[in-house]
Scaffold this motif. Sequence first.
Motif, PDB file in Angstrom:
ATOM      1  N   UNK A  25       0.944  -1.302   0.091  1.00 22.10           N
ATOM      2  CA  UNK A  25       0.033   0.097  -0.122  1.00 22.10           C
ATOM      3  C   UNK A  25       0.867   1.378   0.115  1.00 22.10           C
ATOM      4  N   UNK A  26       2.203   0.960   0.167  1.00 22.50           N
ATOM      5  CA  UNK A  26       3.148   2.277   0.051  1.00 22.50           C
ATOM      6  C   UNK A  26       3.559   2.875   1.415  1.00 22.50           C
ATOM      7  N   UNK A  27       3.070   2.271   2.393  1.00 25.19           N
ATOM      8  CA  UNK A  27       3.603   2.577   3.688  1.00 25.19           C
ATOM      9  C   UNK A  27       5.183   2.235   4.060  1.00 25.19           C
ATOM     10  N   UNK A  28       5.620   2.975   4.942  1.00 25.39           N
ATOM     11  CA  UNK A  28       7.027   2.668   5.228  1.00 25.39           C
ATOM     12  C   UNK A  28       6.918   1.627   6.610  1.00 25.39           C
ATOM     13  N   UNK A  29       7.159   0.595   6.209  1.00 24.31           N
ATOM     14  CA  UNK A  29       7.101  -0.565   7.746  1.00 24.31           C
ATOM     15  C   UNK A  29       8.301  -1.045   8.007  1.00 24.31           C
ATOM     16  N   UNK A  30       8.230  -0.866   9.404  1.00 27.02           N
ATOM     17  CA  UNK A  30       9.410  -1.568  10.118  1.00 27.02           C
ATOM     18  C   UNK A  30       8.892  -2.698  10.900  1.00 27.02           C
ATOM     19  N   UNK A  31       9.661  -3.763  10.734  1.00 22.27           N
ATOM     20  CA  UNK A  31       9.080  -5.193  11.041  1.00 22.27           C
ATOM     21  C   UNK A  31      10.128  -5.529  12.329  1.00 22.27           C
ATOM     22  N   UNK A  32       9.599  -5.874  13.283  1.00 19.13           N
ATOM     23  CA  UNK A  32      10.690  -6.480  14.358  1.00 19.13           C
ATOM     24  C   UNK A  32      10.258  -8.019  15.047  1.00 19.13           C
ATOM     25  N   UNK A  33      11.304  -8.753  15.226  1.00 20.08           N
ATOM     26  CA  UNK A  33      10.926 -10.048  15.785  1.00 20.08           C
ATOM     27  C   UNK A  33      12.360 -10.441  16.208  1.00 20.08           C
ATOM     28  N   UNK A  34      12.406 -11.705  17.175  1.00 20.46           N
ATOM     29  CA  UNK A  34      13.789 -12.254  17.603  1.00 20.46           C
ATOM     30  C   UNK A  34      14.375 -12.884  16.157  1.00 20.46           C
ATOM     31  N   UNK A  35      13.431 -13.542  15.378  1.00 19.07           N
ATOM     32  CA  UNK A  35      13.739 -14.403  14.343  1.00 19.07           C
ATOM     33  C   UNK A  35      13.828 -13.516  13.170  1.00 19.07           C
ATOM     34  N   UNK A  36      15.060 -12.580  13.027  1.00 23.54           N
ATOM     35  CA  UNK A  36      15.141 -11.818  12.068  1.00 23.54           C
ATOM     36  C   UNK A  36      15.422 -12.498  10.464  1.00 23.54           C
ATOM     37  N   UNK A  37      15.784 -13.684  10.754  1.00 21.84           N
ATOM     38  CA  UNK A  37      15.975 -14.461   9.402  1.00 21.84           C
ATOM     39  C   UNK A  37      14.860 -14.692   8.821  1.00 21.84           C
ATOM     40  N   UNK A  38      13.702 -14.908   9.603  1.00 24.88           N
ATOM     41  CA  UNK A  38      12.340 -15.050   9.075  1.00 24.88           C
ATOM     42  C   UNK A  38      11.716 -13.915   8.249  1.00 24.88           C
ATOM     43  N   UNK A  39      12.233 -12.878   8.278  1.00 25.25           N
ATOM     44  CA  UNK A  39      11.770 -11.567   7.904  1.00 25.25           C
ATOM     45  C   UNK A  39      12.749 -11.072   6.493  1.00 25.25           C
ATOM     46  N   UNK A  40      13.478 -11.979   6.013  1.00 25.49           N
ATOM     47  CA  UNK A  40      13.979 -11.455   4.796  1.00 25.49           C
ATOM     48  C   UNK A  40      13.226 -11.346   3.396  1.00 25.49           C
ATOM     49  N   UNK A  41      12.142 -11.995   3.585  1.00 27.04           N
ATOM     50  CA  UNK A  41      11.188 -11.788   2.351  1.00 27.04           C
ATOM     51  C   UNK A  41      10.619 -10.311   2.468  1.00 27.04           C
ATOM     52  N   UNK A  42      10.480  -9.963   3.807  1.00 30.62           N
ATOM     53  CA  UNK A  42      10.022  -8.625   3.994  1.00 30.62           C
ATOM     54  C   UNK A  42      10.911  -7.389   3.480  1.00 30.62           C
ATOM     55  N   UNK A  43      11.929  -7.810   3.665  1.00 32.17           N
ATOM     56  CA  UNK A  43      12.962  -6.961   3.146  1.00 32.17           C
ATOM     57  C   UNK A  43      12.939  -6.676   1.853  1.00 32.17           C
ATOM     58  N   UNK A  44      13.016  -7.918   1.079  1.00 26.40           N
ATOM     59  CA  UNK A  44      12.900  -7.730  -0.232  1.00 26.40           C
ATOM     60  C   UNK A  44      11.794  -7.159  -0.862  1.00 26.40           C
ATOM     61  N   UNK A  45      10.532  -7.271  -0.010  1.00 32.39           N
ATOM     62  CA  UNK A  45       9.378  -6.737  -0.583  1.00 32.39           C
ATOM     63  C   UNK A  45       9.327  -4.933  -0.503  1.00 32.39           C
ATOM     64  N   UNK A  46      10.453  -4.546   0.325  1.00 32.27           N
ATOM     65  CA  UNK A  46      10.480  -3.298   0.658  1.00 32.27           C
ATOM     66  C   UNK A  46      10.268  -2.696   2.177  1.00 32.27           C
TER      67      UNK A  46
END
Length: 271
Positions: A25-46
């Motif tokens: 939707x175009x928002x700037x989204x910071x995502x946090x969790x202990x398992x940062x390795x499981x959020x690499x797909x979110x990084x690739x998405x922006x």
Amino acid sequence: MKKVILITGASSGMGKETAKKLIKEGHTVYTVARRIEQMQDLKQSGGIPMHMDVTKEADIQRVVDVIIQKEGKIDVLWNNAGYGIYGSVEDIPLEDAIKQFDVNLFGLASITQKVVPYMRKAKSGTIINTSSMGGKMYFPLGAWYHASKHALEGFSDCLRLELKPFNINVVVLEPGLIATEFGSTVLSSLDKISKQSPYIDMMNKIAEGTRKSYETNNSSKPSVVSNTVSRIVNSKKPKTRYRFGKLAKPLVWMRIFLGDRLFDKIVTSQM
């Protein structure tokens, strides 16, 4: 309008699914969790993934400082991190119960305390707290989980009144059965309890019901959460509570209107 959004517990399930939608939707989204390795797909998405343990003050302060330094604001805080332990009050070690509250309530309170001053200064913001239908009703063996969610409901109500003069919205989510890791976490906590427990028959029935609900696609898709959160983020005046997902509305309705004894009878009849 593009917003700066911070989501805790974004490595899987509701948090990850919603982060993807908000990024699109175009928002700037910071995502946090202990398992940062499981959020690499979110990084690739922006998205912008960061490591954070909600029970560690230093982690929380670092994340908030980085976002404020880069963005100058946080428009939306979604306190989504949480989990559930199940077992009788007699069987669950007190340190496990304390950890349940550290994640589901005190960690949430800590990050809220650190974000609120910036929202208050801006006279704008939305805080979304993930409770559960379990914050309004209960099942046996879930005392500590339900207690943490009941506490979160009261915490959120008080916070809403405190922040109203500063134009900050406080919204509570009360999802029902959603296809996430919650079921496997419940089963894992039950597996840790001795098979000699006097509550073993009840444990087996709860485990059977959990498997039926979470392992047979008998629950709502995470998209019901992402759609709801998207509406909240893009609303100038969101509702104070959103109840959605399988069984959430009928079970909470029964709890409110049927009274303790009749509701107890309905719950135990399923055991």
